[in-house]
Enzyme design. Structure first.
Site, PDB file in Angstrom:
ATOM      1  N   GLU A 128       0.836  -1.194   0.000  1.00 35.56           N
ATOM      2  CA  GLU A 128       0.000   0.000   0.000  1.00 35.56           C
ATOM      3  C   GLU A 128       0.872   1.244   0.000  1.00 35.56           C
ATOM      4  OE1 GLU A 128      -3.839  -2.011   2.287  1.00 35.56           O
ATOM      5  OE2 GLU A 128      -2.857  -0.254   3.180  1.00 35.56           O
ATOM      6  N   PRO A 129       0.304   2.405  -0.354  1.00 38.98           N
ATOM      7  CA  PRO A 129       1.122   3.619  -0.457  1.00 38.98           C
ATOM      8  C   PRO A 129       1.883   3.956   0.824  1.00 38.98           C
ATOM      9  CG  PRO A 129      -1.009   3.987  -1.495  1.00 38.98           C
ATOM     10  CD  PRO A 129      -1.075   2.645  -0.830  1.00 38.98           C
ATOM     11  N   GLY A 132       4.608  -0.317   2.590  1.00 40.42           N
ATOM     12  CA  GLY A 132       5.230  -1.276   1.700  1.00 40.42           C
ATOM     13  C   GLY A 132       5.832  -2.448   2.455  1.00 40.42           C
ATOM     14  N   ILE A 158       1.326  -2.419  -8.045  1.00 37.58           N
ATOM     15  CA  ILE A 158       0.693  -3.670  -8.440  1.00 37.58           C
ATOM     16  C   ILE A 158       1.054  -3.992  -9.888  1.00 37.58           C
ATOM     17  CG2 ILE A 158      -1.450  -4.947  -8.608  1.00 37.58           C
ATOM     18  CD1 ILE A 158      -0.564  -4.058  -5.744  1.00 37.58           C
ATOM     19  N   ARG A 268      36.448  -5.749 -28.704  1.00 37.29           N
ATOM     20  CA  ARG A 268      36.899  -4.365 -28.569  1.00 37.29           C
ATOM     21  C   ARG A 268      38.429  -4.310 -28.522  1.00 37.29           C
ATOM     22  NH1 ARG A 268      36.089   1.010 -29.482  1.00 37.29           N
ATOM     23  NH2 ARG A 268      36.694   2.298 -27.682  1.00 37.29           N
ATOM     24  N   GLN A 336      30.858  -0.895 -16.901  1.00 37.80           N
ATOM     25  CA  GLN A 336      32.270  -0.497 -16.813  1.00 37.80           C
ATOM     26  C   GLN A 336      33.104  -1.171 -17.893  1.00 37.80           C
ATOM     27  OE1 GLN A 336      32.957   1.810 -14.605  1.00 37.80           O
ATOM     28  NE2 GLN A 336      35.127   2.021 -15.092  1.00 37.80           N
ATOM     29  N   GLU A 363       9.259  -7.763  -3.825  1.00 34.20           N
ATOM     30  CA  GLU A 363       9.098  -8.975  -2.993  1.00 34.20           C
ATOM     31  C   GLU A 363       9.844  -8.854  -1.667  1.00 34.20           C
ATOM     32  OE1 GLU A 363       6.857 -10.380  -4.230  1.00 34.20           O
ATOM     33  OE2 GLU A 363       7.100 -11.249  -6.204  1.00 34.20           O
ATOM     34  N   THR A 365      12.217  -5.625   0.276  1.00 33.94           N
ATOM     35  CA  THR A 365      13.519  -5.014   0.021  1.00 33.94           C
ATOM     36  C   THR A 365      14.632  -5.888   0.597  1.00 33.94           C
ATOM     37  OG1 THR A 365      13.592  -3.771   2.095  1.00 33.94           O
ATOM     38  CG2 THR A 365      12.457  -2.729   0.223  1.00 33.94           C
TER      39      THR A 365
END
Length: 377
Positions: A128-129, A132, A158, A268, A336, A363, A365
């Site tokens: 939810e806002p 989380g 969502i 390269r 890099q 899912e 943090t």
């Protein structure tokens, strides 16, 4: 590079071969364009679904693929290496189906073939806002009204919001705390379910999530999963499995970055020879490859625990933490290796770098994963 794999059955080898074919033919050629336009790839996901990839870890009797999680995660890895948004979409759909598959009544489970058949998408409505990471503090409320539930509140971030065919909704039916949370599921065309405009994302632009507003959304009483008050437990069980899905997505993304950076370094030329021959680059690539192999190993080890019916919550948290941190580091190093070319959109590594960041957040943090792991020690 094609990763050497040991799979449990000939069917699994054939499934992975099919996935590689779809990834090479349907996903990789279209990914950059859809991401640049921020266009949701509904038809591409439908192709993936018709190939049977939207229900792999669920029983064949329910319309699924009957595959162990060890195989399902390797399918996700291949998909993510071609187009992360598709792999993440498959993972989220699998997550959204879990409550009915694991805790549904006999009547509810009869809906699984339609949910898993590939023509519809599911959305998992937990965050939810204002809440989380603190899922137990969610505020969306469902109030009993006769035989129905009337739901009001707002869900955030969502995936498939506005695109899903059904929503798995976690809402408060009782008092404060985790014991007051229940799980409902509803068809997307239910009056009062109002998807909002998609978020503008740094990465995964073709699969931008959206808020979902519930405004007196009336959901039938027989859509309550697991009984009143069981929602938080169901949500956490689903997230354990979902974290393995995100870990596999991270491995696939990181492997793609290793492969691209190594191929670039072989071609390269600087100072008269390929940059891959310089120790500074060669050792960087060696570390990248080793980190990806370790992330794959820890992820599949957790999957095998799940397949064996053993507890795997901590292992899932460790896999999600390690694999997504690895994806962030490996994609940073890939930029890099390419130098200035790594910073422009002519090469995909800058997109992978942006996409890797979100995997450390969804899912749960990685700070939450560390909290889960540390509490077990």
């Amino acid at each position: 590079m094609t990763v050497d794999r040991i799979l449990p059955s000939d069917e699994a080898y054939e499934l992975l071969a099919l996935t590689r074919e779809i990834a090479g033919r349907e996903l990789a050629p279209q990914a950059a364009g859809f991401e640049a336009r921020g266009e949701f790839p509904r038809e591409v996901l439908r192709t993936v679904g018709r190939a049977g990839l939207l229900g792999l870890p669920y029983p064949e009797a329910d319309g699924g693929g009957g595959q162990p999680y060890e195989v399902y995660l390797q399918v996700l890895e291949v998909l993510a290496g071609a187009w992360l948004a598709i792999a993440e979409g498959v993972s989220v759909h699998t997550l959204a189906c879990y409550p009915v598959a694991a805790h549904g009544t006999e009547r509810q489970r009869k809906m699984l073939p339609d949910m898993l058949g590939g023509e519809t998408l599911g959305a998992y409505c937990l965050s939810e806002p204002q809440g989380g990471s603190d899922a137990a503090a969610l505020a969306t409320r469902a109030v009993a009204d006769g035989d129905d539930w009337v739901v009001n509140g707002t869900k955030a971030w969502i995936t498939h919001g506005g695109r899903a065919g059904f929503y798995t909704i976690f809402c408060r039916t009782g008092g404060p705390g985790s014991r007051g949370i229940s799980c409902l599921f509803a068809d997307a065309d239910t009056p009062g379910i109002l998807p909002q405009h998609p978020e503008r994302m740094m990465g995964l632009r073709s699969s931008a999530p959206a808020q979902i507003v519930f405004d007196d959304a009336r959901i039938r009483g027989d859509r309550l999963v697991g009984g009143e008050g069981a929602g938080f437990r169901i949500a956490m069980e689903a997230l354990d499995a979902g974290r393995l899905g995100i870990a596999a997505c991270a491995v696939g993304l990181a492997q793609a970055a290793v492969d691209y950076a190594a191929a670039y370094a072989r071609e390269r030329q600087q100072f008269g020879r390929p940059v891959a021959q310089f120790q500074g680059v060669a050792f960087l690539l060696a570390d990248m490859a080793t980190q990806v192999a370790a992330a794959r190993a820890i992820t599949l080890a957790a999957a095998r625990r799940k397949d064996a019916g053993r507890p795997y919550s901590i292992e899932a948290a460790q896999a999600k933490l390690f694999a997504t941190d690895t994806a962030m580091k490996v994609t940073t190093d890939a930029v890099q290796v390419l130098g200035g070319y790594g910073f422009v959109s002519d090469h995909p590594v800058e997109r992978w770098f942006r996409e890797a960041k979100v995997l450390q957040i969804v899912e749960g943090t990685n700070q939450i994963q560390r909290l889960v792991i540390s509490r077990s020690l």
